[in-house]
Every structure is written in structure tokens, then in C-alpha cells.
Design an enzyme around this catalytic site. Structure first.
Site, mmCIF file in Angstrom:
data_model
loop_
_atom_site.group_PDB
_atom_site.id
_atom_site.type_symbol
_atom_site.label_atom_id
_atom_site.label_comp_id
_atom_site.label_asym_id
_atom_site.label_seq_id
_atom_site.Cartn_x
_atom_site.Cartn_y
_atom_site.Cartn_z
ATOM 1 N N ASN A 122 0.832 -1.208 0.000
ATOM 2 C CA ASN A 122 0.000 0.000 0.000
ATOM 3 C C ASN A 122 0.877 1.273 0.000
ATOM 4 O O ASN A 122 2.062 1.203 -0.275
ATOM 5 C CB ASN A 122 -1.022 -0.025 1.131
ATOM 6 C CG ASN A 122 -2.347 0.618 0.701
ATOM 7 O OD1 ASN A 122 -2.359 1.732 0.195
ATOM 8 N ND2 ASN A 122 -3.429 -0.093 0.890
ATOM 9 N N HIS A 148 3.237 0.029 -2.856
ATOM 10 C CA HIS A 148 3.566 -1.397 -2.948
ATOM 11 C C HIS A 148 5.065 -1.683 -3.072
ATOM 12 O O HIS A 148 5.498 -2.503 -3.884
ATOM 13 C CB HIS A 148 2.823 -2.028 -4.126
ATOM 14 C CG HIS A 148 1.332 -2.087 -3.946
ATOM 15 N ND1 HIS A 148 0.726 -2.191 -2.718
ATOM 16 C CD2 HIS A 148 0.308 -2.062 -4.866
ATOM 17 C CE1 HIS A 148 -0.588 -2.236 -2.875
ATOM 18 N NE2 HIS A 148 -0.872 -2.143 -4.157
ATOM 19 N N HIS A 223 -1.577 -9.834 -3.244
ATOM 20 C CA HIS A 223 -2.411 -8.930 -4.041
ATOM 21 C C HIS A 223 -3.226 -9.704 -5.095
ATOM 22 O O HIS A 223 -3.265 -9.299 -6.261
ATOM 23 C CB HIS A 223 -1.523 -7.877 -4.697
ATOM 24 C CG HIS A 223 -2.216 -6.598 -5.006
ATOM 25 N ND1 HIS A 223 -3.287 -6.517 -5.866
ATOM 26 C CD2 HIS A 223 -2.001 -5.348 -4.561
ATOM 27 C CE1 HIS A 223 -3.685 -5.266 -5.945
ATOM 28 N NE2 HIS A 223 -2.927 -4.525 -5.158
ATOM 29 N N SER A 224 -3.879 -10.782 -4.686
ATOM 30 C CA SER A 224 -4.688 -11.539 -5.651
ATOM 31 C C SER A 224 -5.980 -10.802 -5.981
ATOM 32 O O SER A 224 -6.577 -10.169 -5.121
ATOM 33 C CB SER A 224 -5.016 -12.922 -5.095
ATOM 34 O OG SER A 224 -3.857 -13.714 -5.129
ATOM 35 N N TYR A 225 -6.368 -10.896 -7.252
ATOM 36 C CA TYR A 225 -7.627 -10.324 -7.732
ATOM 37 C C TYR A 225 -8.608 -11.493 -7.891
ATOM 38 O O TYR A 225 -8.386 -12.375 -8.727
ATOM 39 C CB TYR A 225 -7.436 -9.689 -9.109
ATOM 40 C CG TYR A 225 -6.710 -8.369 -9.156
ATOM 41 C CD1 TYR A 225 -5.389 -8.241 -8.712
ATOM 42 C CD2 TYR A 225 -7.321 -7.247 -9.703
ATOM 43 C CE1 TYR A 225 -4.721 -7.032 -8.794
ATOM 44 C CE2 TYR A 225 -6.663 -6.022 -9.791
ATOM 45 C CZ TYR A 225 -5.366 -5.925 -9.339
ATOM 46 O OH TYR A 225 -4.702 -4.732 -9.429
ATOM 47 N N GLN A 326 -7.475 -4.109 2.832
ATOM 48 C CA GLN A 326 -7.782 -3.159 1.756
ATOM 49 C C GLN A 326 -8.789 -3.812 0.823
ATOM 50 O O GLN A 326 -8.521 -4.877 0.264
ATOM 51 C CB GLN A 326 -6.503 -2.832 0.968
ATOM 52 C CG GLN A 326 -6.684 -1.801 -0.141
ATOM 53 C CD GLN A 326 -6.564 -0.364 0.346
ATOM 54 O OE1 GLN A 326 -6.245 -0.123 1.509
ATOM 55 N NE2 GLN A 326 -6.822 0.593 -0.526
ATOM 56 N N GLU A 354 -6.753 -7.247 0.530
ATOM 57 C CA GLU A 354 -5.333 -7.288 0.900
ATOM 58 C C GLU A 354 -5.220 -7.097 2.408
ATOM 59 O O GLU A 354 -5.411 -5.996 2.907
ATOM 60 C CB GLU A 354 -4.578 -6.177 0.171
ATOM 61 C CG GLU A 354 -4.705 -6.249 -1.335
ATOM 62 C CD GLU A 354 -4.635 -4.861 -1.979
ATOM 63 O OE1 GLU A 354 -3.670 -4.127 -1.735
ATOM 64 O OE2 GLU A 354 -5.557 -4.508 -2.723
HETATM 65 C C1 BGC Z 1 -4.359 -0.145 -4.360
HETATM 66 C C2 BGC Z 1 -4.866 0.514 -5.608
HETATM 67 C C3 BGC Z 1 -3.886 0.240 -6.696
HETATM 68 C C4 BGC Z 1 -3.755 -1.244 -6.874
HETATM 69 C C5 BGC Z 1 -2.675 -1.533 -7.884
HETATM 70 C C6 BGC Z 1 -4.290 -1.603 -4.599
HETATM 71 O O1 BGC Z 1 -3.766 -2.225 -3.482
HETATM 72 O O2 BGC Z 1 -5.166 0.142 -3.255
HETATM 73 O O3 BGC Z 1 -5.017 1.911 -5.427
HETATM 74 O O4 BGC Z 1 -4.256 0.824 -7.897
HETATM 75 O O5 BGC Z 1 -3.397 -1.842 -5.665
HETATM 76 O O6 BGC Z 1 -2.910 -2.670 -8.550
#
Ligand code: BGC
Length: 389
Positions: A122, A148, A223-225, A326, A354
Site C-alpha cells: 500500500n 507497494h 495482491h490476488s484479484y 484493503q 489485501e
Molecule cells: C491499491 C490501488 C492500486 C492497486 C494496484 C491496490 O492495493 O489500493 O489503489 O491501484 O493496488 O494494482
């Protein structure tokens, strides 16, 4: 006379070990009677090549599989979770994370799909902080802010495989990375490990450990989607989300927390009861990109979030020792990325949860501390537990 079938299935234990990795002796296995079993699935942990980085370093793809067919693929480039296949309510597997079929996509991405993020996940405001009276300047890679871990964060380095094995209960991959003093501006040599464990109870656990030789700050996350209907199948606005958080940290235009800890009550930020992600998303600008303050306060492993996708029936629960999470709803995905299986990733096609310490904590004395001193050990755990309804 009916034929009586009694199939004794001996669970096969797969242990793969690469040079330099410690081989563990798995627990002894009792033969088990499974009369109805059609297919003998085993816990396994395997390794294959995933290609070379732009500097010519070989990286691998590791596959952890459990007896219910759940399968996690992880590369030691960026310690990235490449895919996660999970059954729906009818037992059909789908990959529920966004990403790429080949290493090349990961080498070019700036979206952090599946990545291990550090040294500080973050944002850190104005890319600087003061520690023990010394000001440290970090790489500014998000306007004037640090995001990050900087230009070359933990998501863009090659991690060293340390352990890969499976026994009757779990399949495990452990990787390590030493972040050098002054890397991206941070003080101290930081020795880190990340361990992915897939359990027979359909959990994917992620454990982080770190130790430093100089006082520093640390905040590691994954940071998995996620899209529980299957990656690339549409937006996630219909997912029902519950967050065990009565408060969140409001942000300024640069997404840096103002320092206030505000109640979610009577606002579109409130997910204390199950709510579809899309029901109020238009009231929060581009979408959710906020840190929630977990009611647990961090420390002991506690339920942070539950996401339910009604068409597939998939449920993901997240337990963590972290004090925050997050919620990011893929607001910056714009259809310009083509990912796995040729799927195009559009706005809100995934959400991230996250688990973390709060953004900009190094500059916010009222937030839980992210300082790590020499002699201390940083340890955190996050568990993703899957089921269906
Ligand atoms: C953040 C986003 C950012 C993204 C990047 C997230 O953790 O909060 O603002 O754009 O990561 O992939």
C-alpha cells in the site's frame, strides 16, 4: 449375489525437492477405506519451468493440489499466486484469480496480479518517513507517493525456493528473499519468507516472516484479484461481501489516509452485514479502494471477510492476524489487459482483499506500528477458506 467393493486407497505422498530445499519426512499414512471413491486424488506438490526473466534468470511454476481438487499455482518470480482453481457447488473447478498464462505477462504487469507485495504494501505518503530521527526517502512510483514497495518491489524479484512437499494434510511451498539495506530506500537488510500452504480442508494459507539487522518498517501482503464466478467471466458487483469491520480509514485525493478512523455506519462503506459489492459502489467515486479497520484489532487469527458468489455458490472466507484489509474493486482495470485464456479484464472484473497494516502507518502515530527492530521476528498469517452454498 452383490459384489462387495472395498477399495483400500493408500494416499500417495508426493515429495518434490529442488536443490537447496530441505526435504521433510511426511507423517506416516494409514491405509483408508473409501468404498465410493471414483478417483484417488492425492495431496501433491510439483515443480516445472516457467521460463526466464528479462535478466535471464530461470523461474519455476509450483503446483499444490489437495484431495478435493483445489489447485494453487505459484511462481517464485514475485512469489506470485498465478492461479487458484476452486470447485463450485456442483464440483466444477474454475480458476478464480486474474493473471496471465505465461511469465511474460507478469514481467510486464503493473497491476500486481497475485503478487507478494513488500517491503511496504500500500501507500506511504510523499514517499518518505522518519524513523529514530532519521528521514528515509523512498522511490516515488505513484505520483509523489510510494506504492507497494516502490519501482522494484517484492513482486518483481526472484524468490529462492526453500521447501516444497506434501503429506496427507497439506501441500506446502516456502520461498525466501533478502531485501538489501537501502533497497527502494528502506533501511536494513531484511530476510523474508513467504509460505503458501494448501490444506485438505480447502484452505490456502499464506504466512510471512521477516527479520532485520537495522530498525525498519514492514508490511507484507498478497495482491490476488478474485472473481468467484471464474476469472474474466464478468464483473464482481453481484458478489455478496461481509467485512468484520465497523471502521475504516478515509483517504485524500492521493489515496493517503487522512489519519481519521471513521465509523462505516450509515454509509456505503458498511459491509458489516452481507451486501452486494455493487449495491452502493456508485456512491464511492471510482469504486472501493479503502483500508478497513478490522474489529479483531489484529494479533490472533480472526475472520476478516466473507465473499459469496450466488451463481456458482462459491464462498471465500478470509482469516488474518493483520489489523486491516484493503478492499480494492479493480477500479483501474480498463479492458486494456488480456489475461489467462484470452479473457479481457474490465473495470470491476475482480476484487482484492489485501490483509495488511494500515496505509501510511510510518507517518501516522495513531495507527498500529509497522516498525521492526533487530532481534524481533515479523510473523503474519492469512487464511483463505473455500466452501460452497
Ligand atoms: C491499491 C490501488 C492500486 C492497486 C494496484 C491496490 O492495493 O489500493 O489503489 O491501484 O493496488 O494494482
Amino acid at each position: 449375489m452383490k459384489t462387495r467393493f472395498l477399495v483400500n486407497i493408500v494416499l500417495v505422498v508426493t515429495v518434490v525437492c529442488m536443490p537447496g530445499c530441505k526435504k521433510k519426512t511426511p507423517a506416516p499414512t494409514e491405509p483408508q477405506a473409501k468404498p465410493e471413491a471414483k478417483e484417488a486424488r492425492v495431496m501433491s506438490a510439483n515443480e516445472e519451468s516457467f521460463g526466464k526473466t528479462s535478466e535471464g534468470r530461470e523461474v519455476n511454476l509450483y503446483t499444490l493440489t489437495n484431495t478435493n481438487g483445489l489447485r494453487a499455482k505459484i511462481t517464485n518470480y514475485g512469489a506470485i499466486l498465478v492461479s487458484l482453481e476452486v470447485p463450485d457447488r456442483d464440483g466444477n473447478l474454475a480458476d478464480i484469480t486474474l493473471g496471465f498464462d505465461a511469465l511474460d505477462g507478469y514481467l510486464k504487469m503493473d497491476t500486481y496480479f497475485g503478487a507478494t507485495v513488500g517491503r511496504y504494501a500500500n501507500r506511504i505518503g510523499k514517499a518518505k518517513f522518519v524513523l529514530d530521527g532519521v528521514e528515509y526517502e523512498l522511490a516515488a512510483n505513484n505520483g509523489e507517493n510510494h506504492l507497494h514497495g516502490g519501482i522494484k518491489g517484492f513482486d518483481k524479484v526472484v524468490w529462492k525456493p526453500e521447501d516444497l512437499w506434501a503429506n496427507d494434510n497439506e501441500a506446502l511451498l516456502k520461498m525466501s528473499y533478502i531485501s538489501e539495506d537501502d533497497e527502494e530506500g528502506y533501511p536494513g537488510n531484511l530476510a523474508c519468507t513467504v509460505t503458501y500452504t494448501l490444506t485438505k480442508d480447502d484452505e490456502l494459507k499464506i504466512n510471512y516472516e521477516a527479520q532485520t539487522d537495522k530498525t525498519t518498517v514492514v508490511n507484507l501482503t498478497n495482491h490476488s484479484y478474485f472473481n468467484l464466478a471464474g476469472q474474466g467471466t464478468g464483473d464482481i458487483l453481484g458478489h455478496e461481501l461481509t467485512l468484520n469491520a465497523d471502521k475504516y480509514t478515509p483517504v485524500d485525493e492521493g489515496l493517503i489516509p487522512t489519519g481519521e478512523i471513521r465509523s462505516v455506519k450509515d454509509s456505503p462503506m458498511d459491509f458489516t452485514l452481507p451486501m452486494s459489492i455493487g449495491s452502493r459502489i456508485k456512491q464511492v467515486g471510482d469504486g472501493y479502494d479503502h483500508n478497513y479497520v478490522l474489529n479483531s484489532g489484529g494479533g490472533a487469527l480472526a475472520l476478516a471477510a466473507r465473499a459469496y458468489e450466488p451463481t456458482s455458490g462459491r464462498i471465500m472466507e478470509i482469516y488474518t492476524t493483520e489489523p486491516g484489509v484493503q478492499l480494492y474493486t479493480g477500479n483501474f482495470l480498463d479492458g486494456s489487459l488480456t489475461g489467462k485464456a484470452g479473457k479481457v479484464y474490465k473495470k470491476h472484473y475482480a476484487f482484492c482483499l489485501e490483509t495488511q497494516h494500515f496505509p501510511d502507518s510510518p507517518n501516522k502515530p495513531n495507527f498500529p506500528s509497522v516498525v521492526l527492530h533487530p532481534g524481533q521476528k515479523y510473523t503474519t498469517e492469512t487464511v483463505h477458506k473455500f466452501s460452497t452454498r
